[in-house]
Design a protein around this motif. Structure first.
Motif, PDB file in Angstrom:
ATOM      1  N   ARG A 104       0.953  -1.157  -0.129  1.00  0.00           N
ATOM      2  CA  ARG A 104       0.193  -0.080  -0.216  1.00  0.00           C
ATOM      3  C   ARG A 104       0.773   1.311   0.055  1.00  0.00           C
ATOM      4  O   ARG A 104       2.172   1.088   0.166  1.00  0.00           O
ATOM      5  N   ARG A 105       0.337   2.349  -0.111  1.00  0.00           N
ATOM      6  CA  ARG A 105       1.028   3.734  -0.185  1.00  0.00           C
ATOM      7  C   ARG A 105       1.610   3.813   1.230  1.00  0.00           C
ATOM      8  O   ARG A 105       1.177   3.372   2.413  1.00  0.00           O
ATOM      9  N   SER A 106       2.656   4.522   1.178  1.00  0.00           N
ATOM     10  CA  SER A 106       3.396   4.495   2.475  1.00  0.00           C
ATOM     11  C   SER A 106       3.718   6.094   2.788  1.00  0.00           C
ATOM     12  O   SER A 106       3.656   6.838   1.720  1.00  0.00           O
ATOM     13  N   PHE A 107       3.926   6.734   3.837  1.00  0.00           N
ATOM     14  CA  PHE A 107       4.464   7.827   4.140  1.00  0.00           C
ATOM     15  C   PHE A 107       5.896   7.851   4.842  1.00  0.00           C
ATOM     16  O   PHE A 107       5.984   6.615   5.360  1.00  0.00           O
ATOM     17  N   SER A 108       6.460   8.927   5.239  1.00  0.00           N
ATOM     18  CA  SER A 108       7.489   8.691   5.798  1.00  0.00           C
ATOM     19  C   SER A 108       7.788  10.134   6.838  1.00  0.00           C
ATOM     20  O   SER A 108       7.273  11.208   6.422  1.00  0.00           O
ATOM     21  N   SER A 109       8.362   9.764   7.958  1.00  0.00           N
ATOM     22  CA  SER A 109       8.642  10.892   8.656  1.00  0.00           C
ATOM     23  C   SER A 109      10.415  10.891   8.315  1.00  0.00           C
ATOM     24  O   SER A 109      11.036  10.159   8.590  1.00  0.00           O
ATOM     25  N   ILE A 110      10.762  12.323   7.965  1.00  0.00           N
ATOM     26  CA  ILE A 110      12.029  12.269   7.452  1.00  0.00           C
ATOM     27  C   ILE A 110      12.830  12.961   8.441  1.00  0.00           C
ATOM     28  O   ILE A 110      12.531  13.995   8.924  1.00  0.00           O
ATOM     29  N   THR A 111      13.951  12.346   8.735  1.00  0.00           N
ATOM     30  CA  THR A 111      14.814  12.972   9.874  1.00  0.00           C
ATOM     31  C   THR A 111      16.257  13.401   9.292  1.00  0.00           C
ATOM     32  O   THR A 111      16.811  14.051  10.085  1.00  0.00           O
ATOM     33  N   ASN A 112      16.552  12.968   7.954  1.00  0.00           N
ATOM     34  CA  ASN A 112      17.560  13.520   7.310  1.00  0.00           C
ATOM     35  C   ASN A 112      17.412  14.893   6.591  1.00  0.00           C
ATOM     36  O   ASN A 112      16.311  15.373   6.583  1.00  0.00           O
ATOM     37  N   ASP A 113      18.443  15.403   6.100  1.00  0.00           N
ATOM     38  CA  ASP A 113      18.356  16.783   5.566  1.00  0.00           C
ATOM     39  C   ASP A 113      18.049  16.785   4.169  1.00  0.00           C
ATOM     40  O   ASP A 113      18.568  17.951   3.362  1.00  0.00           O
ATOM     41  N   ARG A 114      17.422  16.145   3.508  1.00  0.00           N
ATOM     42  CA  ARG A 114      17.477  15.905   2.131  1.00  0.00           C
ATOM     43  C   ARG A 114      16.427  17.357   1.698  1.00  0.00           C
ATOM     44  O   ARG A 114      15.529  17.498   2.347  1.00  0.00           O
ATOM     45  N   GLU A 115      17.082  17.796   0.415  1.00  0.00           N
ATOM     46  CA  GLU A 115      16.324  19.128   0.062  1.00  0.00           C
ATOM     47  C   GLU A 115      15.126  18.989  -0.601  1.00  0.00           C
ATOM     48  O   GLU A 115      14.241  19.870  -0.805  1.00  0.00           O
ATOM     49  N   ILE A 116      15.074  17.764  -1.573  1.00  0.00           N
ATOM     50  CA  ILE A 116      13.872  17.826  -2.387  1.00  0.00           C
ATOM     51  C   ILE A 116      13.169  16.627  -2.164  1.00  0.00           C
ATOM     52  O   ILE A 116      13.585  15.383  -1.796  1.00  0.00           O
ATOM     53  N   ALA A 117      11.834  16.699  -2.271  1.00  0.00           N
ATOM     54  CA  ALA A 117      11.057  15.788  -1.974  1.00  0.00           C
ATOM     55  C   ALA A 117      10.875  14.819  -3.194  1.00  0.00           C
ATOM     56  O   ALA A 117      11.302  15.106  -4.335  1.00  0.00           O
ATOM     57  N   SER A 118      10.316  13.376  -2.901  1.00  0.00           N
ATOM     58  CA  SER A 118      10.172  12.686  -4.391  1.00  0.00           C
ATOM     59  C   SER A 118       9.283  13.117  -5.136  1.00  0.00           C
ATOM     60  O   SER A 118       8.378  13.993  -4.740  1.00  0.00           O
ATOM     61  N   ARG A 119       9.241  12.867  -6.363  1.00  0.00           N
ATOM     62  CA  ARG A 119       8.259  13.068  -7.333  1.00  0.00           C
ATOM     63  C   ARG A 119       6.843  12.731  -6.697  1.00  0.00           C
ATOM     64  O   ARG A 119       6.528  11.771  -6.616  1.00  0.00           O
ATOM     65  N   GLY A 120       6.038  13.868  -6.978  1.00  0.00           N
ATOM     66  CA  GLY A 120       4.705  13.496  -6.487  1.00  0.00           C
ATOM     67  C   GLY A 120       4.657  13.650  -4.974  1.00  0.00           C
ATOM     68  O   GLY A 120       3.369  13.210  -4.582  1.00  0.00           O
ATOM     69  N   HIS A 121       5.520  14.097  -4.463  1.00  0.00           N
ATOM     70  CA  HIS A 121       5.475  14.392  -2.889  1.00  0.00           C
ATOM     71  C   HIS A 121       5.667  15.875  -2.445  1.00  0.00           C
ATOM     72  O   HIS A 121       6.143  16.326  -3.308  1.00  0.00           O
ATOM     73  N   ILE A 122       5.336  15.898  -1.074  1.00  0.00           N
ATOM     74  CA  ILE A 122       5.603  17.311  -0.930  1.00  0.00           C
ATOM     75  C   ILE A 122       6.107  17.292   0.803  1.00  0.00           C
ATOM     76  O   ILE A 122       5.668  16.074   1.416  1.00  0.00           O
ATOM     77  N   PHE A 123       7.018  18.242   1.255  1.00  0.00           N
ATOM     78  CA  PHE A 123       7.158  18.060   2.517  1.00  0.00           C
ATOM     79  C   PHE A 123       6.558  18.847   3.408  1.00  0.00           C
ATOM     80  O   PHE A 123       5.832  19.953   2.990  1.00  0.00           O
ATOM     81  N   VAL A 124       5.985  18.782   4.546  1.00  0.00           N
ATOM     82  CA  VAL A 124       5.111  19.332   5.744  1.00  0.00           C
ATOM     83  C   VAL A 124       5.762  19.189   6.868  1.00  0.00           C
ATOM     84  O   VAL A 124       6.448  17.997   7.091  1.00  0.00           O
ATOM     85  N   TYR A 125       5.850  19.891   7.945  1.00  0.00           N
ATOM     86  CA  TYR A 125       6.332  20.006   9.064  1.00  0.00           C
ATOM     87  C   TYR A 125       5.177  20.220  10.300  1.00  0.00           C
ATOM     88  O   TYR A 125       4.163  20.935  10.240  1.00  0.00           O
TER      89      TYR A 125
END
Length: 92
Positions: free
Chosen positions: A13-34
């Motif tokens: 199924r679709r997944s989500f992730s809590s990002i802890t590293n400092d990647r600047e760019i979201a994967s295609r079709g995604h957005i970062f929120v805080y």
């Protein structure tokens, strides 16, 4: 809850992730929120049409105002955001 979300993610199924590293760019079709406690989440753009996200953005606008630059801050803490994303993952 973390075990359940990993189980759902591994089941294809679709997944989500809590990002802890400092990647600047979201994967295609995604957005970062805080979340208000500073956790960064990468979410699929398709989730933005869900009513829960429309309401979170409305509350964010009322609480933080409209910002033209900077991160998108949502008015909930990380556990709440994880729960919202978990439920959306189950529904989609």
């Amino acid at each position: 809850m973390a075990k359940k979300s990993r189980k759902v993610a591994s089941s294809g199924r679709r997944s989500f992730s809590s990002i802890t590293n400092d990647r600047e760019i979201a994967s295609r079709g995604h957005i970062f929120v805080y979340s208000v406690d500073g956790k960064r989440f990468m979410i699929p753009l398709t989730y933005l049409r869900e009513s829960i996200f429309r309401e979170l953005f409305r509350k964010s606008k009322n609480e933080f105002g409209l910002q033209s630059d900077g991160p998108i801050m949502l008015p909930c803490d990380a556990p709440t955001m994880e729960y919202i994303l978990y439920l959306l993952c189950l529904c989609n």
